[in-house]
Design a protein around this motif. Structure first.
Motif, PDB file in Angstrom:
ATOM      1  N   ARG A 138       0.208   4.991   1.016  1.00  0.00           N
ATOM      2  CA  ARG A 138       0.352   5.384   2.559  1.00  0.00           C
ATOM      3  C   ARG A 138       1.671   5.914   3.029  1.00  0.00           C
ATOM      4  NH1 ARG A 138      -2.527  -0.389   4.424  1.00  0.00           N
ATOM      5  NH2 ARG A 138      -4.596   0.271   3.621  1.00  0.00           N
ATOM      6  N   ALA A 171       0.973  -1.219   0.110  1.00  0.00           N
ATOM      7  CA  ALA A 171      -0.020   0.061   0.074  1.00  0.00           C
ATOM      8  C   ALA A 171       0.730   1.350   0.097  1.00  0.00           C
ATOM      9  CB  ALA A 171      -0.903   0.024   1.246  1.00  0.00           C
ATOM     10  N   LYS A 176      -1.964   4.275  -5.934  1.00  0.00           N
ATOM     11  CA  LYS A 176      -3.200   5.192  -6.121  1.00  0.00           C
ATOM     12  C   LYS A 176      -4.089   4.847  -7.347  1.00  0.00           C
ATOM     13  CE  LYS A 176      -0.022   8.778  -7.871  1.00  0.00           C
ATOM     14  NZ  LYS A 176       0.326  10.101  -7.759  1.00  0.00           N
ATOM     15  N   ASN A 180      -6.103   1.799  -6.514  1.00  0.00           N
ATOM     16  CA  ASN A 180      -7.096   1.848  -5.347  1.00  0.00           C
ATOM     17  C   ASN A 180      -7.719   3.424  -5.412  1.00  0.00           C
ATOM     18  OD1 ASN A 180      -6.792  -0.778  -3.669  1.00  0.00           O
ATOM     19  ND2 ASN A 180      -4.707   0.028  -4.599  1.00  0.00           N
ATOM     20  N   SER A 181      -7.582   4.196  -6.313  1.00  0.00           N
ATOM     21  CA  SER A 181      -8.048   5.502  -6.284  1.00  0.00           C
ATOM     22  C   SER A 181      -7.936   6.324  -4.780  1.00  0.00           C
ATOM     23  CB  SER A 181      -9.682   5.502  -6.421  1.00  0.00           C
ATOM     24  OG  SER A 181      -9.737   4.873  -7.850  1.00  0.00           O
ATOM     25  N   THR A 182      -6.683   6.078  -4.455  1.00  0.00           N
ATOM     26  CA  THR A 182      -6.117   6.541  -2.960  1.00  0.00           C
ATOM     27  C   THR A 182      -4.650   6.919  -3.242  1.00  0.00           C
ATOM     28  OG1 THR A 182      -6.070   4.754  -1.724  1.00  0.00           O
ATOM     29  CG2 THR A 182      -8.246   5.778  -1.575  1.00  0.00           C
ATOM     30  N   ALA A 183      -4.181   7.808  -2.298  1.00  0.00           N
ATOM     31  CA  ALA A 183      -2.744   8.057  -2.623  1.00  0.00           C
ATOM     32  C   ALA A 183      -2.097   7.067  -1.859  1.00  0.00           C
ATOM     33  CB  ALA A 183      -2.629   9.455  -1.806  1.00  0.00           C
ATOM     34  N   GLN A 227       0.635   6.268   8.375  1.00  0.00           N
ATOM     35  CA  GLN A 227      -0.760   5.511   8.076  1.00  0.00           C
ATOM     36  C   GLN A 227      -0.749   3.882   7.961  1.00  0.00           C
ATOM     37  OE1 GLN A 227      -1.126   7.627   4.161  1.00  0.00           O
ATOM     38  NE2 GLN A 227      -2.722   8.897   5.242  1.00  0.00           N
TER      39      GLN A 227
END
Length: 453
Positions: free
Chosen positions: A370, A356, A362, A365-368, A374
């Protein structure tokens, strides 16, 4: 035991598994699986010989300890192949079965063997099957949630296998013990070990000790696998020396206690698990082993009696001390290590250890990606969620067992004669009959033998 309690459930379960394999099972096409076969065999030995013989310390429950481990293990391995496979069905809705599937199923079976240790001697075959059936379903779902959804790093299974199995089993044990009349004098005496049973239990200890590095490293490759083997081995070695010292220190007569030697010497393998592939450094692995050895022995000496006396949680094999506390300790260690992990330490291995944190995470998973902090938070979340799920589902399982099955009478607990054909099952240990003294197995010893004291 009646046909309804044993034969019909065994036949029914195996026929159901047969149908499920017929519908969903097929061979894996991954040829590289074969490279894992040696380590798979190591883990296989741990499950069926290591756990089986480790539980033979009860002086009149050896047949059941080894036999039920084999029986329950054979069932849950099949069930785990299916349950874990349902989370990764291919395009044809089939489950591919190969070496990887088999060792993952063995690892899942380890969680059930740990839970078995908490209720050993106080459960019937039917109760063990129901417990194993439910636990594998929950284990598979929790592992998928932790490893795939939350992306928690737990190379050696200290969180998802050891902590989960220990607290699930303890929760079942708590419910099974509620409103139960006190143990009979016979049952209390049979909870003890003798010289022979303790020697047999040490067979399990030695096998587990030798093969634990494979358990922690089997899912890894390259430098990660090498680190896991080294870290686990050093933790085990340091833990063993510490456990012997703590055993002598904490026992009244300053002597070694065989219970500690059989169990606490293994706590280093559990404690190293979640951090096995991390850059602990050799000195860090030794520190982990030292702490695990002392904590485990302290648990046997101080915490286990309190757990049973004040909270009403019997723990036959002390799984809280060998798997529970060291598993939680390992989970906390994984939080700390994730918080300080940098690319300078790990190079490109960082993204194998923590996917991750990969820069292109990203995109998928459409997220930045970690940050270290985090990832540490998700490690803590994975540990917390696992403990909650284990305890809650263990309590529910205990209530299901009490509501649907018949409890073993207190006078029949911890006794092979309840389930097995014995040569002299009618002669309790120590009785003299026709000039012969019968021990708890099927051996006869002449009372006139000059070698006897």
């Amino acid at each position: 035991m009646s046909t309804k309690e044993v034969v019909l459930p065994l036949i029914g379960v195996q026929l159901a598994l047969l149908i499920l394999f017929c519908v969903f099972g097929r061979y894996s096409t991954h040829e590289e699986d074969a490279a894992k076969y040696p380590m798979f065999q190591d883990v296989h030995v741990m499950i069926f010989i290591g756990f089986g013989f480790l539980m033979t310390f009860l002086k009149r429950y050896g047949f059941s300890s080894v036999g039920f481990t084999l029986l329950l293990g054979a069932f849950v391995v099949q069930w785990a192949l299916l349950c874990q496979g349902f989370f990764r069905l291919d395009g044809d809705n089939k489950i591919e079965i190969g070496i990887e599937s088999l060792y993952k199923a063995d690892i899942a079976a380890a969680s059930v063997m740990i839970s078995l240790g908490a209720v050993l001697g106080r459960t019937s075959v039917l109760q063990l099957f129901i417990m194993g059936f439910i636990e594998i379903v929950v284990y598979s779902a929790n592992s998928y949630l932790g490893a795939t959804v939350l992306r928690v790093a737990d190379a050696g299974g200290s969180i998802f296998v050891h902590a989960f199995g220990a607290y699930f089993g303890l929760a079942v044990s708590y419910v099974m013990n509620r409103k139960k009349e006190g143990n009979s004098e016979t049952a209390v005496s049979l909870q003890e070990s003798n010289y022979t049973s303790d020697l047999f239990a040490m067979i399990g200890t030695v096998f587990l000790w030798l093969y634990w590095p494979s358990f922690n490293a089997i899912e890894l490759t390259g430098a990660e696998q090498s680190r896991a083997v080294v870290n686990t081995y050093l933790a085990l070695a340091a833990c063993t020396v510490t456990a012997f010292a703590a055993s002598s220190l904490l026992t009244p007569e300053r002597k070694f206690d065989m219970v500690h030697v059989q169990n606490s010497t293994l706590a280093g393998g559990v404690a190293a698990g979640a951090a096995a592939n991390l850059v602990l450094l050799p000195v860090g692995a030794v520190v982990v082993g030292i702490l695990a050895g002392f904590v485990s022995v302290y648990g046997y000496v101080r915490l286990s009696p309190t757990l049973e006396r004040r909270l009403g949680v019997p723990d036959t094999c002390g799984v809280h001390n060998l798997h529970g506390m060291p598993g939680v300790f390992s989970g906390v260690l994984s939080v700390l290590m994730a918080a300080i992990a940098t690319q300078n330490q790990y190079k490109l291995d960082l993204f194998d250890v923590y996917p991750a944190r990969m820069p292109d995470f990203k995109i998928e998973n459409s997220t930045a990606p970690r940050t270290a902090a985090q990832q540490a938070g998700f490690q803590a979340l994975g540990l917390s969620v696992t403990l909650v799920i284990a305890i809650v589902t263990g309590l529910v399982t205990g209530f299901i067992l009490k509501a649907t099955t018949k409890a073993i009478p207190a006078k029949s607990e911890y006794d092979d004669a309840t389930f097995w054909e014995l040569c002299e099952a009618s002669a309790p240990a120590g009785d003299t009959k026709a000039g012969m003294q019968y021990d708890n197995a099927c051996f006869e010893v002449s009372t006139t033998d000059a070698r006897l004291p």
